[in-house]
Every structure is written in C-alpha cells, then in structure tokens.
Motif scaffolding. Sequence first.
Motif, PDB file in Angstrom:
ATOM      1  N   HIS A 128     -16.289 -14.173  15.307  1.00  0.00           N
ATOM      2  CA  HIS A 128     -16.393 -14.661  16.499  1.00  0.00           C
ATOM      3  C   HIS A 128     -15.143 -15.595  16.729  1.00  0.00           C
ATOM      4  CE1 HIS A 128     -20.900 -14.458  16.801  1.00  0.00           C
ATOM      5  NE2 HIS A 128     -20.264 -13.126  17.427  1.00  0.00           N
ATOM      6  N   VAL A 129     -14.415 -16.106  15.513  1.00  0.00           N
ATOM      7  CA  VAL A 129     -13.370 -16.921  15.386  1.00  0.00           C
ATOM      8  C   VAL A 129     -12.307 -16.231  14.751  1.00  0.00           C
ATOM      9  CG1 VAL A 129     -12.204 -19.081  14.729  1.00  0.00           C
ATOM     10  CG2 VAL A 129     -14.868 -18.879  15.466  1.00  0.00           C
ATOM     11  N   THR A 130     -11.101 -16.047  15.395  1.00  0.00           N
ATOM     12  CA  THR A 130      -9.819 -15.459  14.538  1.00  0.00           C
ATOM     13  C   THR A 130      -8.789 -16.670  14.712  1.00  0.00           C
ATOM     14  OG1 THR A 130      -9.280 -14.614  16.928  1.00  0.00           O
ATOM     15  CG2 THR A 130     -10.529 -13.049  15.260  1.00  0.00           C
ATOM     16  N   ASP A 131      -7.651 -16.265  13.959  1.00  0.00           N
ATOM     17  CA  ASP A 131      -6.521 -16.902  14.030  1.00  0.00           C
ATOM     18  C   ASP A 131      -5.314 -16.061  13.696  1.00  0.00           C
ATOM     19  OD1 ASP A 131      -5.287 -19.633  11.938  1.00  0.00           O
ATOM     20  OD2 ASP A 131      -4.976 -19.168  13.930  1.00  0.00           O
ATOM     21  N   TYR A 132      -4.228 -16.326  14.261  1.00  0.00           N
ATOM     22  CA  TYR A 132      -2.852 -15.406  14.084  1.00  0.00           C
ATOM     23  C   TYR A 132      -1.681 -16.078  13.844  1.00  0.00           C
ATOM     24  CZ  TYR A 132      -5.940 -11.991  16.292  1.00  0.00           C
ATOM     25  OH  TYR A 132      -7.201 -11.065  16.766  1.00  0.00           O
ATOM     26  N   ALA A 133      -0.921 -15.324  13.089  1.00  0.00           N
ATOM     27  CA  ALA A 133       0.406 -16.415  12.966  1.00  0.00           C
ATOM     28  C   ALA A 133       1.068 -16.072  14.452  1.00  0.00           C
ATOM     29  CB  ALA A 133       1.242 -15.404  12.075  1.00  0.00           C
ATOM     30  N   ASP A 134       2.177 -17.010  14.776  1.00  0.00           N
ATOM     31  CA  ASP A 134       2.528 -17.020  16.136  1.00  0.00           C
ATOM     32  C   ASP A 134       3.329 -15.815  16.299  1.00  0.00           C
ATOM     33  OD1 ASP A 134       3.620 -20.631  15.956  1.00  0.00           O
ATOM     34  OD2 ASP A 134       1.433 -19.513  16.716  1.00  0.00           O
ATOM     35  N   SER A 135       3.964 -15.154  15.119  1.00  0.00           N
ATOM     36  CA  SER A 135       4.861 -14.106  15.360  1.00  0.00           C
ATOM     37  C   SER A 135       3.988 -12.779  15.705  1.00  0.00           C
ATOM     38  CB  SER A 135       5.620 -13.771  14.157  1.00  0.00           C
ATOM     39  OG  SER A 135       4.610 -13.530  13.043  1.00  0.00           O
ATOM     40  N   VAL A 136       2.860 -12.769  15.527  1.00  0.00           N
ATOM     41  CA  VAL A 136       1.841 -11.599  16.290  1.00  0.00           C
ATOM     42  C   VAL A 136       1.112 -11.981  17.186  1.00  0.00           C
ATOM     43  CG1 VAL A 136       2.181 -10.968  13.579  1.00  0.00           C
ATOM     44  CG2 VAL A 136       0.012 -11.935  14.403  1.00  0.00           C
ATOM     45  N   LYS A 137       0.790 -13.255  17.445  1.00  0.00           N
ATOM     46  CA  LYS A 137      -0.088 -13.334  18.437  1.00  0.00           C
ATOM     47  C   LYS A 137       0.141 -12.677  19.869  1.00  0.00           C
ATOM     48  CE  LYS A 137      -1.300 -17.663  18.112  1.00  0.00           C
ATOM     49  NZ  LYS A 137      -1.161 -19.042  17.857  1.00  0.00           N
ATOM     50  N   GLY A 138      -0.778 -12.113  20.361  1.00  0.00           N
ATOM     51  CA  GLY A 138      -0.702 -11.320  21.793  1.00  0.00           C
ATOM     52  C   GLY A 138      -0.430  -9.720  21.308  1.00  0.00           C
ATOM     53  N   ARG A 139       0.104  -9.519  20.061  1.00  0.00           N
ATOM     54  CA  ARG A 139       0.522  -7.946  19.554  1.00  0.00           C
ATOM     55  C   ARG A 139      -0.595  -7.577  18.666  1.00  0.00           C
ATOM     56  NH1 ARG A 139       4.704  -6.788  17.095  1.00  0.00           N
ATOM     57  NH2 ARG A 139       4.832  -9.151  16.217  1.00  0.00           N
ATOM     58  N   PHE A 140      -1.312  -8.597  18.157  1.00  0.00           N
ATOM     59  CA  PHE A 140      -2.233  -8.115  16.735  1.00  0.00           C
ATOM     60  C   PHE A 140      -3.687  -8.368  17.286  1.00  0.00           C
ATOM     61  CE2 PHE A 140       1.060  -7.517  13.283  1.00  0.00           C
ATOM     62  CZ  PHE A 140       1.877  -6.659  14.063  1.00  0.00           C
ATOM     63  N   THR A 141      -4.401  -7.807  16.785  1.00  0.00           N
ATOM     64  CA  THR A 141      -5.956  -8.117  17.075  1.00  0.00           C
ATOM     65  C   THR A 141      -6.828  -7.887  15.677  1.00  0.00           C
ATOM     66  OG1 THR A 141      -5.749  -7.484  19.541  1.00  0.00           O
ATOM     67  CG2 THR A 141      -8.018  -7.731  18.275  1.00  0.00           C
ATOM     68  N   ILE A 142      -7.380  -8.543  15.193  1.00  0.00           N
ATOM     69  CA  ILE A 142      -8.000  -8.506  13.947  1.00  0.00           C
ATOM     70  C   ILE A 142      -9.697  -8.481  14.514  1.00  0.00           C
ATOM     71  CG2 ILE A 142      -8.292 -11.033  13.255  1.00  0.00           C
ATOM     72  CD1 ILE A 142      -8.488 -10.304  10.344  1.00  0.00           C
ATOM     73  N   SER A 143     -10.457  -7.652  13.693  1.00  0.00           N
ATOM     74  CA  SER A 143     -11.754  -7.503  14.034  1.00  0.00           C
ATOM     75  C   SER A 143     -12.462  -6.940  12.752  1.00  0.00           C
ATOM     76  CB  SER A 143     -12.036  -6.250  14.994  1.00  0.00           C
ATOM     77  OG  SER A 143     -11.453  -4.888  14.763  1.00  0.00           O
ATOM     78  N   ARG A 144     -13.830  -7.110  12.825  1.00  0.00           N
ATOM     79  CA  ARG A 144     -14.374  -6.782  11.312  1.00  0.00           C
ATOM     80  C   ARG A 144     -15.889  -6.081  12.093  1.00  0.00           C
ATOM     81  NH1 ARG A 144     -15.295 -11.830   8.383  1.00  0.00           N
ATOM     82  NH2 ARG A 144     -16.894 -10.503   6.945  1.00  0.00           N
ATOM     83  N   ASP A 145     -16.336  -5.231  10.969  1.00  0.00           N
ATOM     84  CA  ASP A 145     -17.446  -4.524  11.114  1.00  0.00           C
ATOM     85  C   ASP A 145     -18.593  -4.809  10.273  1.00  0.00           C
ATOM     86  OD1 ASP A 145     -18.405  -0.991  11.537  1.00  0.00           O
ATOM     87  OD2 ASP A 145     -19.680  -2.723  11.506  1.00  0.00           O
TER      88      ASP A 145
END
Length: 125
Positions: free
Chosen positions: A57-74
């Motif tokens: 439910h909580v994610t964090d991204y480097a500024d360089s990839v924010k808006g382009r990359f999405t992390i998810s888990r199963d």
Amino acid sequence: VQLQASGGGLVQAGDSLKLSCAASGRTFSSTPMAMGWFRRAPGKEREFVASINWSGHVTDYADSVKGRFTISRDNPNNSVYLQMSSLKAEDTAVYYCAAGRVAWASNFDHDYINWGQGTQVTVSS
C-alpha cells in the motif's frame, strides 16, 4: 530469501519494459518485508529506484523515475514487479531486486539484506 530477477532486455527510448522478481525461501506471508529495486549504471554506484512496503500500500520512488516507473507486489505468489515506461537512455543499468529487513518502503540499501543477481536493461536512444 532467494531472489530471481528477470525481464530485462534491449529496448528503444520511449518503450516500456516490466521486470519481475520471484522470491523463494522466506515467503512474503511468513515475514513482513519491504521489497526494493535498485540499479547500477556503468561507471556509477548502485542507486535506489523504487520500494514497496510489506502490504503493497505504500511505495517510494527516486525522483528520476517518478511518474514513469511503477512498483507492485503479489504477496500470495511471492513476487514483485517494476513496470517501466517512457524509458530513457539514462535508465540503462543492471537492475537488482532486494528483500528488506524492514517492513516499510525504505530507500536505503542498508535496509535490504537479500539481493537478486540483477537483470540488464539497455535503452538505445
């Protein structure tokens, strides 16, 4: 926990790619753990890319990839993913998935104790 990353390859700038990381051994259901993606570009130090907390439910991204990359888990399938879009040449690196010794979405590599072998992502411009 053992980690196996896959999904890397050679793509063109602007393309998308999805990385996968399968975990075995210590399962997501038995131990709440954050998962992260890091990368190391040629001649550079390893850097944080994205992380996700134990519940997803909580994610964090480097500024360089924010808006382009999405992390998810199963969690039932002990897997974590990194969906990468609008790839740039500067995204070229070996990407590593990592399992945390913490449950929150940390961006510090010292909070991760298990690392996969890495998968190469090459983006041609």
